[in-house]
Design a protein around this motif. Sequence first.
Motif, PDB file in Angstrom:
ATOM      1  N   PRO A   1       0.993  -1.123  -0.003  1.00  0.00           N
ATOM      2  CA  PRO A   1       0.095   0.020  -0.005  1.00  0.00           C
ATOM      3  C   PRO A   1       0.666   1.483   0.039  1.00  0.00           C
ATOM      4  CG  PRO A   1      -0.821  -1.562   1.561  1.00  0.00           C
ATOM      5  CD  PRO A   1       0.506  -2.200   1.099  1.00  0.00           C
ATOM      6  N   LEU A   2       2.024   1.192   0.503  1.00  0.00           N
ATOM      7  CA  LEU A   2       2.785   2.432   0.523  1.00  0.00           C
ATOM      8  C   LEU A   2       3.248   2.986  -0.805  1.00  0.00           C
ATOM      9  CD1 LEU A   2       4.618   4.516   2.100  1.00  0.00           C
ATOM     10  CD2 LEU A   2       6.149   2.965   2.621  1.00  0.00           C
TER      11      LEU A   2
ATOM     12  N   VAL B   1       1.914   1.711  -3.687  1.00  0.00           N
ATOM     13  CA  VAL B   1       0.799   2.120  -4.627  1.00  0.00           C
ATOM     14  C   VAL B   1       0.260   3.578  -4.259  1.00  0.00           C
ATOM     15  CG1 VAL B   1      -1.795   1.778  -4.851  1.00  0.00           C
ATOM     16  CG2 VAL B   1       0.066  -0.227  -4.905  1.00  0.00           C
ATOM     17  N   GLY B   2       0.263   3.986  -2.715  1.00  0.00           N
ATOM     18  CA  GLY B   2       0.043   5.318  -2.182  1.00  0.00           C
ATOM     19  C   GLY B   2       1.049   6.409  -2.780  1.00  0.00           C
ATOM     20  N   LEU B   3       1.988   6.224  -2.869  1.00  0.00           N
ATOM     21  CA  LEU B   3       3.113   7.076  -3.378  1.00  0.00           C
ATOM     22  C   LEU B   3       3.044   7.299  -4.994  1.00  0.00           C
ATOM     23  CD1 LEU B   3       6.439   6.236  -1.708  1.00  0.00           C
ATOM     24  CD2 LEU B   3       5.072   8.254  -1.234  1.00  0.00           C
ATOM     25  N   VAL B   4       2.703   6.088  -6.010  1.00  0.00           N
ATOM     26  CA  VAL B   4       2.317   6.429  -7.305  1.00  0.00           C
ATOM     27  C   VAL B   4       0.899   6.993  -7.396  1.00  0.00           C
ATOM     28  CG1 VAL B   4       1.494   5.003  -9.225  1.00  0.00           C
ATOM     29  CG2 VAL B   4       3.594   4.399  -8.029  1.00  0.00           C
ATOM     30  N   ALA B   5       0.110   6.749  -6.509  1.00  0.00           N
ATOM     31  CA  ALA B   5      -1.000   7.649  -6.431  1.00  0.00           C
ATOM     32  C   ALA B   5      -1.065   9.215  -6.234  1.00  0.00           C
ATOM     33  CB  ALA B   5      -2.200   6.965  -5.801  1.00  0.00           C
ATOM     34  N   ILE B   6      -0.142   9.568  -5.302  1.00  0.00           N
ATOM     35  CA  ILE B   6       0.067  10.839  -4.869  1.00  0.00           C
ATOM     36  C   ILE B   6       0.690  11.504  -6.015  1.00  0.00           C
ATOM     37  CG2 ILE B   6       1.277  12.122  -3.295  1.00  0.00           C
ATOM     38  CD1 ILE B   6       0.811  10.274  -1.271  1.00  0.00           C
ATOM     39  N   ALA B   7       1.753  11.000  -6.756  1.00  0.00           N
ATOM     40  CA  ALA B   7       2.410  11.532  -7.461  1.00  0.00           C
ATOM     41  C   ALA B   7       1.508  11.791  -9.084  1.00  0.00           C
ATOM     42  CB  ALA B   7       3.812  10.644  -8.171  1.00  0.00           C
ATOM     43  N   VAL B   8       0.647  10.825  -9.282  1.00  0.00           N
ATOM     44  CA  VAL B   8      -0.145  10.973 -10.471  1.00  0.00           C
ATOM     45  C   VAL B   8      -1.187  12.023 -10.278  1.00  0.00           C
ATOM     46  CG1 VAL B   8      -1.821   9.648 -11.881  1.00  0.00           C
ATOM     47  CG2 VAL B   8       0.109   8.778 -11.366  1.00  0.00           C
ATOM     48  N   ALA B   9      -1.725  12.067  -8.878  1.00  0.00           N
ATOM     49  CA  ALA B   9      -2.914  12.853  -8.603  1.00  0.00           C
ATOM     50  C   ALA B   9      -2.240  14.325  -8.668  1.00  0.00           C
ATOM     51  CB  ALA B   9      -3.185  12.570  -7.117  1.00  0.00           C
ATOM     52  N   ALA B  10      -0.971  14.421  -8.126  1.00  0.00           N
ATOM     53  CA  ALA B  10      -0.252  15.689  -7.959  1.00  0.00           C
ATOM     54  C   ALA B  10      -0.129  16.409  -9.593  1.00  0.00           C
ATOM     55  CB  ALA B  10       0.609  16.114  -7.147  1.00  0.00           C
ATOM     56  N   ALA B  11       0.338  15.610 -10.202  1.00  0.00           N
ATOM     57  CA  ALA B  11       0.806  15.942 -11.669  1.00  0.00           C
ATOM     58  C   ALA B  11      -0.716  16.393 -12.435  1.00  0.00           C
ATOM     59  CB  ALA B  11       1.429  14.875 -12.333  1.00  0.00           C
ATOM     60  N   ILE B  12      -1.665  15.453 -12.349  1.00  0.00           N
ATOM     61  CA  ILE B  12      -3.001  16.059 -12.804  1.00  0.00           C
ATOM     62  C   ILE B  12      -3.508  17.237 -12.318  1.00  0.00           C
ATOM     63  CG2 ILE B  12      -5.537  15.073 -13.076  1.00  0.00           C
ATOM     64  CD1 ILE B  12      -4.568  12.392 -13.189  1.00  0.00           C
ATOM     65  N   PHE B  13      -3.452  17.310 -10.945  1.00  0.00           N
ATOM     66  CA  PHE B  13      -3.864  18.865 -10.563  1.00  0.00           C
ATOM     67  C   PHE B  13      -3.071  19.937 -11.270  1.00  0.00           C
ATOM     68  CE2 PHE B  13      -3.394  22.134  -7.421  1.00  0.00           C
ATOM     69  CZ  PHE B  13      -4.495  22.531  -7.207  1.00  0.00           C
ATOM     70  N   LEU B  14      -1.509  19.786 -11.295  1.00  0.00           N
ATOM     71  CA  LEU B  14      -0.950  20.821 -11.727  1.00  0.00           C
ATOM     72  C   LEU B  14      -1.177  21.061 -13.334  1.00  0.00           C
ATOM     73  CD1 LEU B  14       2.603  20.231 -10.301  1.00  0.00           C
ATOM     74  CD2 LEU B  14       1.099  22.008  -9.677  1.00  0.00           C
ATOM     75  N   PHE B  15      -1.338  20.044 -14.079  1.00  0.00           N
ATOM     76  CA  PHE B  15      -1.885  20.089 -15.489  1.00  0.00           C
ATOM     77  C   PHE B  15      -3.176  20.823 -15.728  1.00  0.00           C
ATOM     78  CE2 PHE B  15       1.499  17.035 -16.370  1.00  0.00           C
ATOM     79  CZ  PHE B  15       2.093  17.705 -17.601  1.00  0.00           C
ATOM     80  N   ALA B  16      -4.176  20.505 -14.734  1.00  0.00           N
ATOM     81  CA  ALA B  16      -5.404  21.230 -14.781  1.00  0.00           C
ATOM     82  C   ALA B  16      -5.391  22.610 -14.594  1.00  0.00           C
ATOM     83  CB  ALA B  16      -6.441  20.355 -13.761  1.00  0.00           C
ATOM     84  N   ARG B  17      -4.364  23.068 -13.694  1.00  0.00           N
ATOM     85  CA  ARG B  17      -4.297  24.472 -13.516  1.00  0.00           C
ATOM     86  C   ARG B  17      -3.546  25.299 -14.468  1.00  0.00           C
ATOM     87  NH1 ARG B  17      -5.270  26.957  -8.357  1.00  0.00           N
ATOM     88  NH2 ARG B  17      -3.489  28.143  -9.283  1.00  0.00           N
ATOM     89  N   LEU B  18      -2.979  24.788 -15.256  1.00  0.00           N
ATOM     90  CA  LEU B  18      -2.556  25.388 -16.581  1.00  0.00           C
ATOM     91  C   LEU B  18      -3.261  26.360 -17.288  1.00  0.00           C
ATOM     92  CD1 LEU B  18      -0.021  22.907 -18.115  1.00  0.00           C
ATOM     93  CD2 LEU B  18       0.605  24.869 -16.838  1.00  0.00           C
TER      94      LEU B  18
END
Length: 167
Positions: free
Chosen positions: A134-135, A137-154
């Motif tokens: 779970p650690l 998977v959690g780190l991969v999910a955090i990295a992907v969610a942060a990247a999606i959030f940053l791209f959405a704010r462009l």
Amino acid sequence: MTNPFHEPAESGDSDDSVWEDLVRRLEADPTDPRSPATPGSPTPENPGTPGAPDASSVPAPRPVDPQLFRMHPALTGPRDYEAPEDTDDGEFIPEVPPALGSGNPLLNLAWVCAAGAPIALVLLTIFWRRAPAPLWVGLVAIAVAAAIFLFARLPRHRHDGDDGARV
């Protein structure tokens, strides 16, 4: 004697004398009456071709207007550029940047997660290979969610008056 018709020199002619005669004729002023005559030019011995205008009837060349050789302002090149008078001393003073922690806290957290999660994954791979799943998977999910959030704010549209010179 040199060949007046620029034919190849005969075996008895010296190349140096031909060369000197050529240089002398090229350096001579054609308007000077003392200059050597070029082949085909009218002389007392050679009055010229019949029907050709007499040398005295040819009008003198007109003086050339120097304005003819100036380029039109629309046709200037890079060497024709004159720098305008500059009033400042040319020193660039940038604005003071804002502090790192200032700004939108959610945006700062997204940047930390987008950069920190992959670094944490590399460190886990090196030092703790048997970390719980779970650690990972959690780190991969955090990295992907942060990247999606940053791209959405462009920004989606360019602002008027923005030439892209500022970051």
